[in-house]
Design a protein around this motif. Structure first.
Motif, PDB file in Angstrom:
ATOM      1  N   UNK A 186       2.542   3.848  -6.549  1.00  0.00           N
ATOM      2  CA  UNK A 186       2.230   4.639  -7.947  1.00  0.00           C
ATOM      3  C   UNK A 186       1.414   3.375  -8.719  1.00  0.00           C
ATOM      4  N   UNK A 187       0.795   3.910  -9.654  1.00  0.00           N
ATOM      5  CA  UNK A 187       0.079   3.017 -10.462  1.00  0.00           C
ATOM      6  C   UNK A 187       0.053   3.441 -11.957  1.00  0.00           C
ATOM      7  N   UNK A 188       0.267   2.360 -12.675  1.00  0.00           N
ATOM      8  CA  UNK A 188       0.425   2.622 -14.140  1.00  0.00           C
ATOM      9  C   UNK A 188      -0.475   2.248 -15.109  1.00  0.00           C
ATOM     10  N   UNK A 203       3.266  -5.261  -8.651  1.00  0.00           N
ATOM     11  CA  UNK A 203       2.169  -6.305  -9.168  1.00  0.00           C
ATOM     12  C   UNK A 203       2.087  -6.072 -10.717  1.00  0.00           C
ATOM     13  N   UNK A 204       1.524  -7.138 -11.172  1.00  0.00           N
ATOM     14  CA  UNK A 204       1.366  -7.066 -12.630  1.00  0.00           C
ATOM     15  C   UNK A 204       0.225  -7.928 -12.789  1.00  0.00           C
ATOM     16  N   UNK A 234       4.806  -0.266  -4.929  1.00  0.00           N
ATOM     17  CA  UNK A 234       5.077   0.698  -3.649  1.00  0.00           C
ATOM     18  C   UNK A 234       6.355   0.426  -3.260  1.00  0.00           C
ATOM     19  N   UNK A 235       6.998   1.750  -2.956  1.00  0.00           N
ATOM     20  CA  UNK A 235       8.331   1.527  -2.185  1.00  0.00           C
ATOM     21  C   UNK A 235       8.306   2.122  -1.018  1.00  0.00           C
ATOM     22  N   UNK A 240      12.464   5.947  -8.869  1.00  0.00           N
ATOM     23  CA  UNK A 240      11.577   5.198  -9.196  1.00  0.00           C
ATOM     24  C   UNK A 240      11.627   3.952 -10.303  1.00  0.00           C
ATOM     25  N   UNK A 241      12.419   4.690 -11.399  1.00  0.00           N
ATOM     26  CA  UNK A 241      13.024   3.853 -12.603  1.00  0.00           C
ATOM     27  C   UNK A 241      13.915   2.667 -11.985  1.00  0.00           C
ATOM     28  N   UNK A 242      14.669   3.109 -11.185  1.00  0.00           N
ATOM     29  CA  UNK A 242      15.467   2.251 -10.438  1.00  0.00           C
ATOM     30  C   UNK A 242      14.938   1.278  -9.970  1.00  0.00           C
ATOM     31  N   UNK A 243      13.886   1.566  -9.102  1.00  0.00           N
ATOM     32  CA  UNK A 243      13.140   0.637  -8.361  1.00  0.00           C
ATOM     33  C   UNK A 243      12.415  -0.535  -9.322  1.00  0.00           C
TER      34      UNK A 243
END
Length: 129
Positions: A18-20, A71-72, A6-7, A38-41
């Motif tokens: 975003x969910x992955x 979260x992971x 979450x940003x 997003x990638x930078x975050x």
């Protein structure tokens, strides 16, 4: 592996999540939609400071702070960047605050951008700089 992120007030994002999924995830969107942000975050919350700019420049325009929550399956991480007399970066790993990430606290991340192709296909002079 990050399962969701979450940003808040981070660069071009006001408040987005975003969910992955497991395996390969492809980020697609038009130019200027925030794919690189997003990638930078992900890189910042995983391994440390931005590779592109100073911390203060990651805070959205005219906002006092930025926040990245990730979260992971193993942990929760938060990165807060606060604008005041001196910009501060604060990490929270499973609720415990840290000013910096120790090597053992980082998540292995590899960033590959289109301009990195010059390392493979560019002139020898370009590869040596």
């Amino acid at each position: 592996m990050i399962t969701d992120i979450r940003l808040q007030q981070f660069r071009s994002y006001n408040d987005e999540a975003f969910e992955f999924g497991p395996g390969v995830n492809i980020v697609v969107g038009p130019n200027g939609s925030g794919k690189t942000n997003l990638l930078e975050a992900i890189l910042m919350v995983s391994a440390g400071p931005s590779y592109r700019v100073k911390d203060i420049e990651t805070i959205a325009f005219n906002k006092p702070w930025a926040r990245i929550d990730s979260r992971s399956d193993k942990s929760q991480r938060t990165l807060k960047i606060v604008r005041d007399a001196t910009t501060k970066r604060i990490y929270e790993l499973d609720g415990n605050p840290h000013r910096r990430l120790q090597l053992t606290q980082t998540v292995p991340v590899v960033l590959f951008e289109p301009n990195h192709l010059g390392l493979l296909a560019g002139s020898p002079e370009g590869r040596r700089t």
